[in-house]
Design an enzyme around this catalytic site. Structure first.
Site, mmCIF file in Angstrom:
data_model
loop_
_atom_site.group_PDB
_atom_site.id
_atom_site.type_symbol
_atom_site.label_atom_id
_atom_site.label_comp_id
_atom_site.label_asym_id
_atom_site.label_seq_id
_atom_site.Cartn_x
_atom_site.Cartn_y
_atom_site.Cartn_z
ATOM 1 C CE LYS A 46 -2.389 -1.135 3.615
ATOM 2 N NZ LYS A 46 -1.765 -2.385 4.072
ATOM 3 N NE ARG A 55 6.182 -0.407 9.671
ATOM 4 C CZ ARG A 55 5.236 0.162 9.253
ATOM 5 N NH1 ARG A 55 4.732 0.521 7.975
ATOM 6 N NH2 ARG A 55 4.190 -0.325 9.621
ATOM 7 N NE ARG A 87 7.516 -2.540 5.914
ATOM 8 C CZ ARG A 87 6.337 -1.708 6.199
ATOM 9 N NH1 ARG A 87 5.694 -1.847 4.969
ATOM 10 N NH2 ARG A 87 5.899 -2.903 6.756
ATOM 11 N NE ARG A 144 -3.823 -1.226 9.552
ATOM 12 C CZ ARG A 144 -2.721 -0.207 9.274
ATOM 13 N NH1 ARG A 144 -3.220 0.655 8.903
ATOM 14 N NH2 ARG A 144 -1.744 -1.341 8.390
ATOM 15 N NE ARG A 177 2.500 -4.561 11.078
ATOM 16 C CZ ARG A 177 3.283 -3.984 10.584
ATOM 17 N NH1 ARG A 177 4.510 -4.851 10.785
ATOM 18 N NH2 ARG A 177 2.707 -4.021 9.064
HETATM 19 P P1 AMP Z 1 0.805 1.128 8.284
HETATM 20 O O1 AMP Z 1 2.178 1.664 8.440
HETATM 21 O O2 AMP Z 1 0.103 1.670 7.724
HETATM 22 O O3 AMP Z 1 1.441 -0.423 8.740
HETATM 23 O O4 AMP Z 1 0.355 1.043 10.054
HETATM 24 C C1 AMP Z 1 1.291 1.030 11.396
HETATM 25 C C2 AMP Z 1 0.769 0.035 12.964
HETATM 26 O O5 AMP Z 1 0.169 1.751 12.810
HETATM 27 C C3 AMP Z 1 -0.307 -0.489 12.746
HETATM 28 O O6 AMP Z 1 -0.782 -1.768 12.801
HETATM 29 C C4 AMP Z 1 -1.695 -0.388 13.624
HETATM 30 O O7 AMP Z 1 -0.632 -0.694 14.751
HETATM 31 C C5 AMP Z 1 -1.684 1.616 13.506
HETATM 32 N N1 AMP Z 1 -2.125 2.180 12.720
HETATM 33 C C6 AMP Z 1 -2.059 2.650 10.952
HETATM 34 N N2 AMP Z 1 -3.536 2.865 10.691
HETATM 35 C C7 AMP Z 1 -3.842 2.737 11.520
HETATM 36 C C8 AMP Z 1 -6.032 2.340 11.238
HETATM 37 N N3 AMP Z 1 -5.905 3.330 10.346
HETATM 38 N N4 AMP Z 1 -6.504 2.477 12.246
HETATM 39 C C9 AMP Z 1 -5.457 1.878 13.439
HETATM 40 N N5 AMP Z 1 -4.707 1.858 13.314
HETATM 41 C C10 AMP Z 1 -3.741 2.152 12.721
#
Ligand code: AMP
Length: 216
Positions: free
Chosen positions: A13, A158, A125, A86, A169
């Site tokens: 994404k 990360r 990654r 999400r 996750r």
């Molecule tokens: P990402 O970078 O999109 O993989 O997001 C990293 C982490 O941020 C996720 O595993 C969640 O813990 C949190 N996070 C990101 N976007 C959301 C969302 N829309 N709702 C809730 N938690 C989020």
């Protein structure tokens, strides 16, 4: 034009959102990137978010929704969401807010990637700490180890790309995010794309979708 990129962690994404934003001019909104910036700045929101993110759990819906609404209150351009919504509550909250503000979701693009590929992508990654460019040590390595090809920044893993956190996750994704596939399919704006190819191949497939072409 407002587009949502939907998919598991590691489905591409973030990579595709950056490419599509450059291609179409839509504003890239990554809630994960916003939370990471808040964590780095040690804000109250960052501290709260970190307690969930470090365990692989979702940040609560109300916190996430409020953050998105506040940030985008005066935004006029088309939006490209990466990692938001999400959960069903977030999708419903986004719909209600879009109705109030005269926007709508024009397309939801699901990046479909098999499970075994997802794990490999997450474990290998690396992200540039300066410009955010995403690498993969196996499939898309930098020319010089640990250094970003584009800006010379330091490449980092990360904190939540470690195996135990990845497992949690993926569990949160299956339980809370996957139901959005049906939600948006019913809304008639859903497109599924094979996300297992190279970033260029996936970008070409997404850019060819009827809703996306309109944005160019
Ligand atoms: P990402 O970078 O999109 O993989 O997001 C990293 C982490 O941020 C996720 O595993 C969640 O813990 C949190 N996070 C990101 N976007 C959301 C969302 N829309 N709702 C809730 N938690 C989020």
């Amino acid at each position: 034009m407002n587009v949502i990129l939907l998919g598991a962690p590691g489905s591409g994404k973030g990579t595709e959102a950056k490419r599509l934003s450059a291609l179409t001019g839509m504003k890239h909104i990554s809630t994960g990137d916003i939370f990471r910036a808040e964590i780095a700045a040690k804000t109250p929101l960052g501290l709260e978010a970190e307690s969930y993110i470090s365990k692989g759990n979702l940040v609560p819906d109300s916190v996430t929704l409020n953050m998105v609404k506040t940030r985008l209150a005066s935004e006029k351009s088309g939006l490209l969401f990466d990692g938001f919504p999400r959960s069903l509550a977030q999708a419903e909250g986004l719909d209600a807010w879009f109705r109030e503000t005269g926007r709508k979701v024009d397309a939801v693009v699901f990046l479909d990637v098999p499970d075994e590929k997802i794990i490999d992508r997450l474990v290998y990654r690396r992200t540039c700490a300066s410009c955010g460019k995403i690498y993969n040590l196996k499939t898309l390595p930098p020319r010089k180890e640990g250094v970003c090809d584009s800006c010379g920044g330091e490449l980092r893993q990360r904190a939540d790309d470690r195996e135990d956190v990845i497992r949690q996750r993926l569990e949160a994704y299956r339980r809370l995010t996957q139901p959005l596939v049906e939600y948006y399919r019913k809304a008639g704006v859903f497109y599924s794309v094979d996300g297992s190819g190279t970033p260029e191949q996936v970008e070409a497939a997404v850019a060819a979708l009827p809703g996306i072409e309109k944005a160019r």
